[in-house]
Write a protein that holds these residues in place. Structure first.
Motif, PDB file in Angstrom:
ATOM      1  N   UNK A  68       0.853  -1.191   0.000  1.00  0.00           N
ATOM      2  CA  UNK A  68       0.000   0.000   0.000  1.00  0.00           C
ATOM      3  C   UNK A  68       0.889   1.243   0.000  1.00  0.00           C
ATOM      4  N   UNK A  69       0.730   2.067  -1.019  1.00  0.00           N
ATOM      5  CA  UNK A  69       1.603   3.234  -1.182  1.00  0.00           C
ATOM      6  C   UNK A  69       1.292   4.332  -0.165  1.00  0.00           C
ATOM      7  N   UNK A  70       2.310   5.158   0.085  1.00  0.00           N
ATOM      8  CA  UNK A  70       2.132   6.322   0.936  1.00  0.00           C
ATOM      9  C   UNK A  70       1.584   7.507   0.170  1.00  0.00           C
ATOM     10  N   UNK A  71       1.383   8.600   0.916  1.00  0.00           N
ATOM     11  CA  UNK A  71       0.868   9.823   0.316  1.00  0.00           C
ATOM     12  C   UNK A  71      -0.208  10.488   1.149  1.00  0.00           C
ATOM     13  N   UNK A  72      -0.198  10.240   2.448  1.00  0.00           N
ATOM     14  CA  UNK A  72      -1.127  10.916   3.333  1.00  0.00           C
ATOM     15  C   UNK A  72      -2.581  10.596   3.088  1.00  0.00           C
ATOM     16  N   UNK A  73      -2.852   9.468   2.451  1.00  0.00           N
ATOM     17  CA  UNK A  73      -4.208   9.047   2.088  1.00  0.00           C
ATOM     18  C   UNK A  73      -4.818   9.934   0.999  1.00  0.00           C
ATOM     19  N   UNK A  74      -4.027  10.889   0.489  1.00  0.00           N
ATOM     20  CA  UNK A  74      -4.530  11.906  -0.442  1.00  0.00           C
ATOM     21  C   UNK A  74      -3.860  11.803  -1.799  1.00  0.00           C
ATOM     22  N   UNK A  75      -2.560  11.536  -1.818  1.00  0.00           N
ATOM     23  CA  UNK A  75      -1.779  11.516  -3.052  1.00  0.00           C
ATOM     24  C   UNK A  75      -1.124  10.152  -3.206  1.00  0.00           C
TER      25      UNK A  75
END
Length: 308
Positions: A80-87
Motif C-alpha cells: 500500500x503506497x504512501x501519500x497521506x491518504x490523499x496523493x
C-alpha cells in the motif's frame, strides 16, 4: 538533527528545501507535486523483474510484479503506497515495488486504493482489506508461498490496519513491513517528533494534520480508534511479526516507534530501526542516497528473513 547531505542536496535541486507555502496547496497541486518528485527520483532504467501487469482485484486497480521464474513457491507481498491518504498512485511507488520484488524474490501486489477527500475513510482501508483477502484466498495464483503486507507512511498505517483485521479474523500473515507508519490520527497523541520536525524536512506537521482532516472527512472521531489509528487498537497480541523503519528527521517518527513499542510489549516479534538523517518518504530515495540505500537494504533484508 542534520539531514543526510545527499537528501538535502536533492531537495535543494528541486526547490523543496525552503519554507512551505503560506496557503495550503490544492489537492490537485499536492498530487502533481508528489508525482513529479516520485518519478524524478525513480531509478533509471527501472529495476528488472520477471513481469509487471496491471489489473483489478476485488474491483480495485492493482499492479502485480512477479519475480524471475523459480523452482518453488514465492512469497506474496500486498503493498500500500504512501501519500497521506490523499496523493500517490501505482506509478509513484513503482521503484519501491520493483525492488521489493527483486530483493525478496516475491510477488508484489501494489494496490491503488481509493483516495480522500473524494473517498474519505474507510473507503481506502476497505479496498486494502478486500484486495488482501482476495489474494489470501487465491494465494496459489500469487506465488503460493507466505503472505505479508507492506507499506510506507499512510500505506504503512493501512498495512498495520489490515494486519489487525486479519488477526481478528483468524487469518494468518507471515509479516508486516511498516516504513515510517502513520499510526495515530487522533490529534491527541503526545509525539515529540511532531514538534521537533514540524518544518524543514520536506513533510511538515501542518501537512500531516491537513491530510488527516481530509482523510477522516465528516468522521473525525474515527481517528480516535483502530483501524484508522492502529496505535489505539488496545490489543496487539497475536499480530504478524513486524519490521518498522523510521527516519530521525520525520514528524511521524515517534508514532512509528510507539507502535513498535506497543507490539513488542504484546509479545510480537519486532525489528525496529531509527535512521539518523533520514526524512519522511525515504524509501523512494534509495538510488539517490547511500544512507537510504543502506537503510532500505536492511529493512528489506529483515522483511525477507521473516518470509523465509
Amino acid at each position: 538533527m542534520p539531514m543526510d547531505p545527499e537528501i538535502a542536496a536533492l531537495l535543494r535541486q528541486f526547490g523543496l528545501d525552503g519554507p512551505g507555502p503560506d496557503t495550503p496547496p490544492s489537492v490537485a497541486e499536492m498530487r502533481a507535486g508528489n508525482r513529479m518528485l516520485s518519478l524524478a527520483v525513480a531509478p533509471d532504467p527501472p529495476l528488472a523483474v520477471g513481469s509487471v501487469a496491471d489489473g483489478r482485484v476485488a474491483g480495485v486497480p492493482v499492479r502485480v510484479y512477479r519475480p524471475e521464474a523459480s523452482a518453488g513457491p514465492s512469497a506474496t507481498v500486498v503493498f500500500f503506497h504512501g501519500g497521506g491518504f490523499i496523493v500517490g498512485d501505482l506509478d509513484t511507488h513503482e521503484g519501491v515495488c520493483r525492488r521489493l520484488c527483486r530483493d525478496l524474490g516475491a510477488v508484489v501486489v501494489s494496490v491503488a486504493y481509493r483516495l480522500a477527500p473524494e473517498f474519505p475513510f474507510p473507503a481506502g482501508f476497505d479496498d486494502c482489506v478486500a484486495v488482501t483477502s482476495h489474494v489470501a484466498d487465491s494465494i496459489a495464483d500469487y506465488g503460493g508461498g507466505k503472505l505479508a503486507v507492506a507499506g510506507d507512511s499512510a500505506g504503512a498505517g493501512l498495512a498495520a490496519g489490515v494486519a489487525l483485521a486479519f488477526r481478528d479474523e483468524g487469518r494468518p500473515l507471515a509479516a508486516q513491513l511498516l516504513a515510517y507508519p502513520c499510526t495515530d490520527l487522533s490529534g491527541g497523541g503526545s509525539h515529540p517528533s511532531r514538534v521537533e520536525n514540524a518544518t524543514g524536512y520536506l513533510l511538515t506537521t501542518a501537512e500531516v494534520e491537513n491530510d488527516i482532516r481530509l482523510y477522516l472527512g465528516d468522521d473525525a472521531a474515527a481517528g480516535g480508534r483502530a483501524p484508522a489509528s492502529p496505535l489505539l487498537a488496545g490489543d496487539f497480541a497475536g499480530l504478524a511479526p513486524a519490521v518498522i523503519g523510521c527516519g530521525e528527521c520525520d514528524p511521524l517518527r515517534d508514532e512509528g516507534l510507539a507502535y513498535a513499542d506497543a507490539l513488542r510489549a504484546a509479545g510480537v516479534v519486532v525489528r525496529v530501526h531509527r535512521y539518523p538523517g533520514l526524512i519522511h518518504g525515504f524509501l523512494n530515495f534509495d538510488s539517490k542516497s547511500a544512507a537510504v540505500e543502506a537503510a532500505v537494504g536492511e529493512l528489506y533484508g529483515e522483511f525477507g528473513e521473516l518470509l523465509g
